[in-house]
Design an enzyme around this catalytic site. Structure first.
Site, mmCIF file in Angstrom:
data_model
loop_
_atom_site.group_PDB
_atom_site.id
_atom_site.type_symbol
_atom_site.label_atom_id
_atom_site.label_comp_id
_atom_site.label_asym_id
_atom_site.label_seq_id
_atom_site.Cartn_x
_atom_site.Cartn_y
_atom_site.Cartn_z
ATOM 1 C CB THR A 23 -2.985 7.017 -0.925
ATOM 2 O OG1 THR A 23 -2.932 5.686 -0.401
ATOM 3 C CG2 THR A 23 -1.662 7.374 -1.566
ATOM 4 C CG ASN A 35 -0.323 -1.208 7.320
ATOM 5 O OD1 ASN A 35 0.254 -0.350 7.991
ATOM 6 N ND2 ASN A 35 0.202 -1.706 6.213
ATOM 7 C CD GLN A 51 -5.474 -1.430 8.270
ATOM 8 O OE1 GLN A 51 -6.378 -2.131 8.751
ATOM 9 N NE2 GLN A 51 -5.121 -1.513 7.004
ATOM 10 C CG HIS A 106 -10.642 0.224 0.858
ATOM 11 N ND1 HIS A 106 -9.824 -0.877 0.770
ATOM 12 C CD2 HIS A 106 -9.818 1.297 0.811
ATOM 13 C CE1 HIS A 106 -8.556 -0.479 0.669
ATOM 14 N NE2 HIS A 106 -8.528 0.837 0.694
ATOM 15 C CB THR A 126 -18.312 16.069 -9.685
ATOM 16 O OG1 THR A 126 -18.303 17.193 -10.563
ATOM 17 C CG2 THR A 126 -19.734 15.708 -9.306
ATOM 18 C CB CYS A 131 -1.070 -0.962 0.192
ATOM 19 S SG CYS A 131 -2.651 -0.802 0.984
HETATM 20 N N1 PLP Z 1 -2.793 3.873 5.860
HETATM 21 C C1 PLP Z 1 -2.870 2.599 6.258
HETATM 22 C C2 PLP Z 1 -2.469 2.253 7.661
HETATM 23 C C3 PLP Z 1 -3.291 1.611 5.381
HETATM 24 O O1 PLP Z 1 -3.344 0.335 5.787
HETATM 25 C C4 PLP Z 1 -3.640 1.976 4.055
HETATM 26 C C5 PLP Z 1 -4.023 0.950 3.068
HETATM 27 O O2 PLP Z 1 -3.635 -0.195 3.188
HETATM 28 C C6 PLP Z 1 -3.576 3.331 3.700
HETATM 29 C C7 PLP Z 1 -3.152 4.255 4.625
HETATM 30 C C8 PLP Z 1 -3.981 3.806 2.333
HETATM 31 O O3 PLP Z 1 -5.389 3.772 2.192
HETATM 32 P P1 PLP Z 1 -6.086 3.902 0.774
HETATM 33 O O4 PLP Z 1 -6.195 2.523 0.223
HETATM 34 O O5 PLP Z 1 -7.445 4.495 1.029
HETATM 35 O O6 PLP Z 1 -5.254 4.793 -0.054
#
Ligand code: PLP
Length: 386
Positions: free
Chosen positions: A72, A154, A182, A204, A241, A328
């Site tokens: 993000t 996603n 993804q 992650h 850092t 998310c």
């Molecule tokens: N882009 C996609 C396609 C995602 O599925 C996600 C999280 O679900 C993100 C971006 C955001 O990732 P992060 O959790 O590292 O901010």
């Protein structure tokens, strides 16, 4: 305690055991990568090893990898008029597909009024004619057009035709940002072959720790304006850092994902088996994006009469962790903007559930899911009949 089936890998992936070892080992050490003493230099070495591992996953040059806190943050950083290629600056407009993750759909630091949302077809694949039309109406005098399209979605797993998209964008001297969050670790990616100018990654989602992401540039002729300046870390592209342990874990996860790419075939076979049984057990199940090229780990489905929120709770009580729409957006079940853009009716979309598998998924997890589904679908049908 009865066994649970974790089938929400697109929300977050369990950290691979080898990665846990790397992180814990690093947490026992001391050293700021900016310090000149031995402990600092050792920490620097760990960060640079991880940078090479992340670059290796996507065929990039390590010097073009910038670590961030999340994907993000990576999106928020690059999506701005501070983007340049060979000194040419981004124009005022950002072109994004309607099915982007909110991290990209929000448009980063572009003005909300200057976001052009591009439509998709019934499978969620970008409408290339609409992209071409948008690019043709872009005024190059205002700067280069910036386009952001994800590699894999996603929610549905649909894989976008990035090669064709890149060809169109580059024919109009534009710059293409690809959210590969993804797709990374699930399909082979080479940033140059793909045609992306910038890739966004998240640790992650591929078996690394939460709280670390990356911006990967295809070349150092592409530059972006930092979001966080601070003390000039990451070649002055991201201040603060570095979290050495998390970065080390991210690097190790990329190496592990690359080594185990062939496991995706086993995962896809499990997903296909799940989908077959899902539909065979209950007539009327709709699997979204099933015809398009799709990630082998994702199944997004719905049944008329099913309410995702209620079904998710019922699955949870029966030991199954899955998702509805995008996890998310945290805890709240909102109508999926992805399914709406695909033209799915609101009544069907409100029952959409997402099952996503990964490295730890076993046959038994699928069996637990199907047993739960048999009960849940039966009660839905009884409700529809009565
Ligand atoms: N882009 C996609 C396609 C995602 O599925 C996600 C999280 O679900 C993100 C971006 C955001 O990732 P992060 O959790 O590292 O901010």
């Amino acid at each position: 305690m009865s066994q649970r089936a974790y089938l929400d890998y697109n929300a977050t992936v369990p950290v691979r055991p080898a990665v846990v070892d790397v992180i814990t080992d690093q947490l026992m050490r001391v050293g700021n990568p900016s310090s000149v003493h031995r402990e600092g230099r050792d920490a620097r070495g760990i960060v640079e090893t991880a940078r090479r591992q992340v670059a290796g996953l996507v065929g990039a040059d390590a010097k073009n990898v910038t670590f961030t806190g999340t994907a993000t943050e990576a999106a928020e950083t690059v999506l701005s008029q501070g983007l340049t290629r060979n000194g040419v600056q981004a124009g005022a407009f950002l072109y994004v597909s309607a099915v982007e993750h909110p991290a990209v759909l929000g448009g980063g630091r572009f003005d909300t009024d200057c976001r052009v949302i591009l439509p998709v077809d019934g499978d969620g694949s970008l409408d290339l004619a609409a992209l071409e039309q948008a690019l043709c109406s872009h005024d190059p005098a205002t700067g280069m057009p910036v386009v952001a399209v994800m590699l894999a979605n996603n929610e549905t797993g649909i894989i976008q035709p990035i090669g064709e998209i890149a060809a169109l964008v580059h024919a109009h001297e534009g710059l293409l940002v690809v959210d590969a969050v993804q797709a990374a670790g699930k399909i082979a990616i080479d940033i140059t072959a793909l045609g992306a100018d910038i890739l966004l990654l998240s640790s992650h989602k591929l078996g690394g720790p939460q709280g670390v992401g990356a911006i990967v540039r295809a070349s150092d002729h592409i530059t972006f304006a930092p979001l966080i300046r601070g003390g000039g870390q990451e070649r002055s592209l991201r201040g603060g850092t570095e979290h050495v342990a998390l970065i080390a874990g991210f690097g190790a996860a990329c190496a592990e994902a690359m080594e185990n790419l062939s496991d995706q075939e086993r995962i896809a076979a499990l997903r296909d088996k799940l989908e077959e049984a899902l539909s065979a057990m209950v007539p009327g199940v709709v699997v979204f994006s099933q015809k398009g090229p799709r990630l082998g780990n994702t199944c997004c489905f719905a049944l008329d009469g099913l309410t995702a929120e209620t079904a998710m709770i019922a699955f949870d009580l029966k030991g199954v962790a899955l998702s509805s729409g995008s996890a998310c957006s945290s805890g709240k079940v909102k109508a999926s903007h992805v399914l709406a853009a695909m033209g799915v009716s609101a009544s069907l979309a409100k029952g959409a559930l997402r099952v996503s598998l990964g490295w730890g998924t076993r046959e038994e997890d699928v069996a637990i899911f199907l047993r739960a589904w048999a009960d849940i679908a039966k009660s839905v049908r009884q409700k529809v009949v009565s």
